[in-house]
Design a protein around this motif. Structure first.
Motif, mmCIF file in Angstrom:
data_model
loop_
_atom_site.group_PDB
_atom_site.id
_atom_site.type_symbol
_atom_site.label_atom_id
_atom_site.label_comp_id
_atom_site.label_asym_id
_atom_site.label_seq_id
_atom_site.Cartn_x
_atom_site.Cartn_y
_atom_site.Cartn_z
ATOM 1 N N GLY A 234 38.626 58.705 41.185
ATOM 2 C CA GLY A 234 40.050 58.421 41.083
ATOM 3 C C GLY A 234 40.558 57.476 42.153
ATOM 4 N N ASP A 235 39.697 57.138 43.117
ATOM 5 C CA ASP A 235 40.079 56.191 44.159
ATOM 6 C C ASP A 235 40.260 54.797 43.571
ATOM 7 N N SER A 236 41.147 54.025 44.172
ATOM 8 C CA SER A 236 41.423 52.674 43.724
ATOM 9 C C SER A 236 40.199 51.784 43.888
ATOM 10 N N ILE A 237 39.855 51.021 42.850
ATOM 11 C CA ILE A 237 38.722 50.104 42.947
ATOM 12 C C ILE A 237 38.982 49.048 44.021
ATOM 13 N N LYS A 238 40.236 48.609 44.152
ATOM 14 C CA LYS A 238 40.552 47.607 45.167
ATOM 15 C C LYS A 238 40.344 48.166 46.572
ATOM 16 N N GLU A 239 40.718 49.420 46.799
ATOM 17 C CA GLU A 239 40.536 50.009 48.123
ATOM 18 C C GLU A 239 39.054 50.194 48.432
ATOM 19 N N CYS A 240 38.279 50.530 47.432
ATOM 20 C CA CYS A 240 36.828 50.670 47.636
ATOM 21 C C CYS A 240 36.193 49.316 47.959
ATOM 22 N N ILE A 241 36.587 48.297 47.226
ATOM 23 C CA ILE A 241 36.032 46.964 47.468
ATOM 24 C C ILE A 241 36.469 46.451 48.832
ATOM 25 N N ALA A 242 37.670 46.810 49.264
ATOM 26 C CA ALA A 242 38.151 46.367 50.574
ATOM 27 C C ALA A 242 37.265 46.883 51.702
ATOM 28 N N LEU A 268 37.995 41.549 37.112
ATOM 29 C CA LEU A 268 39.207 40.785 37.412
ATOM 30 C C LEU A 268 39.964 41.388 38.594
ATOM 31 N N GLU A 269 39.948 42.712 38.712
ATOM 32 C CA GLU A 269 40.583 43.364 39.861
ATOM 33 C C GLU A 269 39.762 43.154 41.129
ATOM 34 N N ILE A 270 38.456 43.272 41.022
ATOM 35 C CA ILE A 270 37.576 43.078 42.182
ATOM 36 C C ILE A 270 37.731 41.663 42.739
ATOM 37 N N SER A 275 35.609 38.016 48.598
ATOM 38 C CA SER A 275 35.052 36.660 48.636
ATOM 39 C C SER A 275 33.544 36.695 48.424
ATOM 40 N N LYS A 276 32.985 37.883 48.248
ATOM 41 C CA LYS A 276 31.540 38.067 48.095
ATOM 42 C C LYS A 276 31.134 37.890 46.631
ATOM 43 N N PRO A 277 29.871 37.554 46.377
ATOM 44 C CA PRO A 277 29.395 37.502 44.989
ATOM 45 C C PRO A 277 29.627 38.846 44.293
ATOM 46 N N ILE A 278 29.972 38.770 43.019
ATOM 47 C CA ILE A 278 30.254 39.977 42.232
ATOM 48 C C ILE A 278 29.077 40.245 41.297
ATOM 49 N N LEU A 279 28.655 41.492 41.249
ATOM 50 C CA LEU A 279 27.543 41.886 40.377
ATOM 51 C C LEU A 279 27.985 42.977 39.420
ATOM 52 N N VAL A 310 28.577 39.051 27.947
ATOM 53 C CA VAL A 310 28.086 38.354 29.139
ATOM 54 C C VAL A 310 28.961 37.168 29.534
ATOM 55 N N ASP A 311 29.349 36.329 28.571
ATOM 56 C CA ASP A 311 30.168 35.163 28.904
ATOM 57 C C ASP A 311 31.513 35.572 29.493
ATOM 58 N N LYS A 312 32.115 36.633 28.964
ATOM 59 C CA LYS A 312 33.390 37.105 29.506
ATOM 60 C C LYS A 312 33.232 37.569 30.946
ATOM 61 N N TRP A 313 32.109 38.248 31.230
ATOM 62 C CA TRP A 313 31.888 38.726 32.597
ATOM 63 C C TRP A 313 31.721 37.555 33.556
ATOM 64 N N MET A 314 30.967 36.557 33.143
ATOM 65 C CA MET A 314 30.767 35.403 34.013
ATOM 66 C C MET A 314 32.057 34.600 34.173
ATOM 67 N N ASP A 315 32.820 34.480 33.109
ATOM 68 C CA ASP A 315 34.112 33.791 33.208
ATOM 69 C C ASP A 315 35.054 34.520 34.159
ATOM 70 N N ALA A 316 34.904 35.843 34.246
ATOM 71 C CA ALA A 316 35.749 36.633 35.138
ATOM 72 C C ALA A 316 35.322 36.540 36.598
ATOM 73 N N GLY A 317 34.106 36.028 36.842
ATOM 74 C CA GLY A 317 33.673 35.834 38.219
ATOM 75 C C GLY A 317 32.343 36.454 38.589
ATOM 76 N N VAL A 318 31.590 36.970 37.614
ATOM 77 C CA VAL A 318 30.319 37.634 37.905
ATOM 78 C C VAL A 318 29.221 36.602 38.166
ATOM 79 N N SER A 319 28.435 36.841 39.219
ATOM 80 C CA SER A 319 27.306 35.970 39.553
ATOM 81 C C SER A 319 25.957 36.636 39.312
ATOM 82 N N LEU A 320 25.917 37.975 39.406
ATOM 83 C CA LEU A 320 24.662 38.711 39.227
ATOM 84 C C LEU A 320 24.882 39.759 38.148
ATOM 85 N N LEU A 321 24.009 39.764 37.148
ATOM 86 C CA LEU A 321 24.225 40.719 36.068
ATOM 87 C C LEU A 321 22.904 41.236 35.518
ATOM 88 N N GLY A 322 22.959 42.473 35.079
ATOM 89 C CA GLY A 322 21.780 43.129 34.538
ATOM 90 C C GLY A 322 22.210 44.372 33.781
#
Length: 349
Positions: A234-242, A268-270, A275-279, A310-322
């Motif tokens: 239930g914790d905020s994803i933004k607070e966790c990423i921070a 999109l929230e992350i 500023s780090k790569p998103i996976l 996959v294309d939507k994820w990369m368009d949103a900013g993802v660099s590493l995916l699996g």
């Protein structure tokens, strides 16, 4: 960073992305594949059980080793050690192993992945092309030492809730994880994959342990969500990423073991706070029954539907995916083909 051996560079993920055209592929689920190759994982140690019951796996080309080769030949650029589920010192000691034996098995989990990488490179020397749909191309490959949450050690499904009880404090979590991280940090892995982090508290514990300086390699932080808005506690994803953003030794952040339909919104929230790569490496969307300790069949998506995101994820900013639970080498091969197509479209335009 070279294409063989371990890298202690905290920016190894960025270096990998430079050499792979901006995108890299993480492997898929391990447990399902181990079972397909004959392993019985009905045990609290889950996929780590293979380290106990199959010490000959390297020589017989079964279980873990062959699964890694399957993923590498499908196009994975990163493979993770079989050390997520309860491959903690406490988990092995509960099985009656000494601390020394437990630490040996932790290192062994990484060694097997490194040996699979070397074998893959040997196969690449023999041919420079794809054979029978196998990708045999020498490229940078990272070995990630997988670390699960405290809930994974409990083996009661609480990594999908983050609810450990009031007695589990920040110091409790740090004490639980500390020695395991020290061992894995000296195991020959390139990076530590902190996976399925269920709460801000556990993220803080991992970040503080990295900041203490006893862990010699960098890590990525990957959270899970069941509502597409917050992490499972239930914790905020933004607070966790921070928390991850503030830790220099965290070199990538993202989401795993989450339904594909939630990924785009979470990314999109992350992207707003890092500023780090998103996976991302989602599961197939199937529901896990924690009481029966099994996945509910036919509740997820197939490879075609999975890759359609996959294309939507990369368009949103993802660099590493699996992929995570229930994904296979076929899933990773389909992602690789999608990336090849995407690169061709972008280069031609």
């Amino acid at each position: 960073m070279g294409v063989t051996g371990s890298s202690s560079d905290f920016n190894s993920i960025k270096e990998l992305l430079k050499q792979t055209g901006g995108y890299a592929i993480i492997d898929g689920g391990l447990a399902t594949e181990f079972e397909r190759h004959g392993a019985n994982l009905n045990d609290p140690l889950w996929s780590s059980k293979c380290l106990l019951t199959s010490p000959h796996i390297i020589h017989t080309i079964t279980h873990i080793w062959i699964v890694y080769l399957d993923y590498l030949e499908a196009g994975a650029d990163i493979i993770a050690s079989a050390s997520y589920q309860v491959l903690s010192l406490s988990g092995f000691e509960a099985k009656g192993f000494s601390r020394e034996k437990s630490e040996f098995l932790l290192r062994k989990s990484v060694e097997i992945a490194c040996e699979a990488r070397n074998t893959y490179y040997d196969k690449c020397k023999a041919t420079s092309s794809s054979v029978d749909d196998k990708i045999l191309k020498k490229r940078p490959i990272l070995v990630a030492a997988s670390v699960g949450s405290y809930g994974a050690y409990l083996a009661d499904g609480s990594e999908y809730s983050g609810i450990y009880g009031d007695l589990i404090t920040l110091d409790t979590l740090k004490d639980f994880h500390r020695r395991r991280l020290q061992v894995l940090g000296e195991s020959g892995a390139d990076i530590i994959a902190f996976e399925t982090i269920p709460s801000k508290l556990e993220a803080q514990a991992f970040a503080e342990l990295l900041d203490e300086g006893d862990v010699k390699i960098s890590g990525w932080f990957s959270f899970n969500s069941k509502d597409g808005v917050n992490v499972v506690s239930g914790d905020s994803i933004k607070e966790c990423i921070a928390i991850a953003e503030a830790c220099e030794k965290v070199v990538a952040v993202g989401i795993n073991c989450t339904s594909p339909r939630f990924i785009e919104g979470l990314v999109l929230e992350i992207a707003k706070v890092t500023s780090k790569p998103i996976l991302v490496y989602p599961n197939t969307g199937e529901r896990y029954d924690a009481d029966q300790k099994e996945w509910v069949e036919n509740t997820g998506v197939g490879d075609d539907d999975f890759v359609s995101y996959v294309d939507k994820w990369m368009d949103a900013g993802v660099s590493l995916l699996g992929g995570c639970c229930r994904t296979t080498p076929a899933t990773i091969r389909a992602i690789h083909k999608r990336l090849v197509t995407r690169r061709s479209l972008f280069s031609s335009s």
